[in-house]
Write a protein that holds these residues in place. Structure first.
Motif, PDB file in Angstrom:
ATOM      1  N   SER A  28      -8.353  -0.042  -3.953  1.00  0.00           N
ATOM      2  CA  SER A  28      -8.965   0.220  -2.629  1.00  0.00           C
ATOM      3  C   SER A  28      -9.539   1.358  -2.653  1.00  0.00           C
ATOM      4  CB  SER A  28      -7.843  -0.001  -1.610  1.00  0.00           C
ATOM      5  OG  SER A  28      -7.292  -1.467  -1.647  1.00  0.00           O
ATOM      6  N   SER A  81      -3.880   6.518  -5.697  1.00  0.00           N
ATOM      7  CA  SER A  81      -4.020   5.416  -6.786  1.00  0.00           C
ATOM      8  C   SER A  81      -5.357   6.051  -7.828  1.00  0.00           C
ATOM      9  CB  SER A  81      -4.131   3.992  -6.689  1.00  0.00           C
ATOM     10  OG  SER A  81      -2.948   3.468  -5.905  1.00  0.00           O
ATOM     11  N   ASP A 109      -6.351  -7.513  -0.075  1.00  0.00           N
ATOM     12  CA  ASP A 109      -6.392  -6.170  -0.263  1.00  0.00           C
ATOM     13  C   ASP A 109      -7.659  -5.898   0.621  1.00  0.00           C
ATOM     14  OD1 ASP A 109      -3.912  -5.410  -0.806  1.00  0.00           O
ATOM     15  OD2 ASP A 109      -4.360  -5.175  -3.058  1.00  0.00           O
ATOM     16  N   ASN A 127      -7.598   4.190  -1.394  1.00  0.00           N
ATOM     17  CA  ASN A 127      -6.380   4.896  -2.039  1.00  0.00           C
ATOM     18  C   ASN A 127      -6.391   6.034  -2.938  1.00  0.00           C
ATOM     19  OD1 ASN A 127      -3.790   4.857  -3.171  1.00  0.00           O
ATOM     20  ND2 ASN A 127      -3.788   2.319  -3.451  1.00  0.00           N
ATOM     21  N   GLU A 182       1.191   7.022  -6.535  1.00  0.00           N
ATOM     22  CA  GLU A 182       1.037   6.014  -5.590  1.00  0.00           C
ATOM     23  C   GLU A 182       2.030   5.095  -5.902  1.00  0.00           C
ATOM     24  OE1 GLU A 182      -0.102   4.176  -8.958  1.00  0.00           O
ATOM     25  OE2 GLU A 182      -0.692   6.211  -8.295  1.00  0.00           O
ATOM     26  N   HIS A 184       0.953  -1.163  -0.214  1.00  0.00           N
ATOM     27  CA  HIS A 184      -0.017   0.038   0.071  1.00  0.00           C
ATOM     28  C   HIS A 184       0.888   1.500  -0.043  1.00  0.00           C
ATOM     29  CE1 HIS A 184      -3.674  -2.274   0.374  1.00  0.00           C
ATOM     30  NE2 HIS A 184      -3.289  -2.795   1.268  1.00  0.00           N
TER      31      HIS A 184
END
Length: 210
Positions: free
Chosen positions: A154, A160, A180, A157, A206, A6
């Motif tokens: 996710s 991302s 995840d 996130n 990310e 992550h």
């Protein structure tokens, strides 16, 4: 499906220096089964010798070694899938490795491929994630069997999600990943009828998507 770790705190966030935002072009080089086996064993030196380049430490983290095991199992089951698998991302004439990228496998019956890429800690926030994504989309578009490109992220996130912005991805659902947890599923046509706008450099790059 997990492709890397992550996001971690990066330079600007922890006060170590200014954020760099210049995008860089990357090229992909196949990571051989032998090199992946060495990485799985935690032997970064041998993996680098087999790859012919110096590989970053993040290639032997626990999550990275999980990936090498998974990919080796895939290739053992079907050697023909190897060309869809992991490549290391290289920049510059000296072959500087900034991360890795690839597809999770060949296109499914509907022509969908899922992408994954990971940027090494020392190279985040420099445009490499977007460059990797651009190259993956270019490769997908060149494959006649591919009709759709998928990214799973996710929901928390944010970096991302920001990275895929501007590439035409549309949210199509959700899924539960054993590694995840909850992920949002995004698709984009491999060959869109309307030309994609080239997105600007991302302010928050990310570590990984996939």
């Amino acid at each position: 499906m997990r492709v890397g770790e992550h996001p971690l705190v990066t330079d600007e966030a922890d006060g170590r220096g200014p954020r760099r935002r210049s995008p860089k072009c990357v090229r992909f080089v196949e990571l051989s089964g032998g090199a992946m086996s060495a990485l799985l064993d935690g032997d970064l030196s041998e993996a680098g010798r087999l790859a012919g380049v110096s590989l970053p430490e993040c290639f032997v983290t626990g999550s990275a070694r999980w990936l090498w095991r998974f990919r080796l199992d895939q290739m053992a089951a079907d050697p023909g899938e190897a060309r869809w698998m992991v490549r290391y991302a290289v920049v510059g004439d000296q072959g500087l490795v900034v991360g890795h990228a690839g597809f999770h496998g060949p296109p499914d019956a509907a022509g969908m491929v899922e992408i994954g890429y990971s940027v090494a800690p020392g190279f985040r926030r420099q445009g490499y994630a977007r460059s990797s994504l651009t190259e993956l989309l270019r490769r997908a578009a060149a494959e006649p069997a591919v009709t759709t490109v998928r990214a799973t992220i996710s929901p928390g996130n944010v970096a991302s999600l920001a990275t895929i912005s501007g590439f035409g991805f549309v949210e199509v659902g959700e899924q539960w990943d054993e590694e995840d947890g909850r992920e949002v599923v995004f698709d984009v046509p491999a060959r869109p009828t309307v030309r994609r706008r080239t997105p600007p450099p991302c302010d928050c790059e990310e570590l990984s998507v996939g």
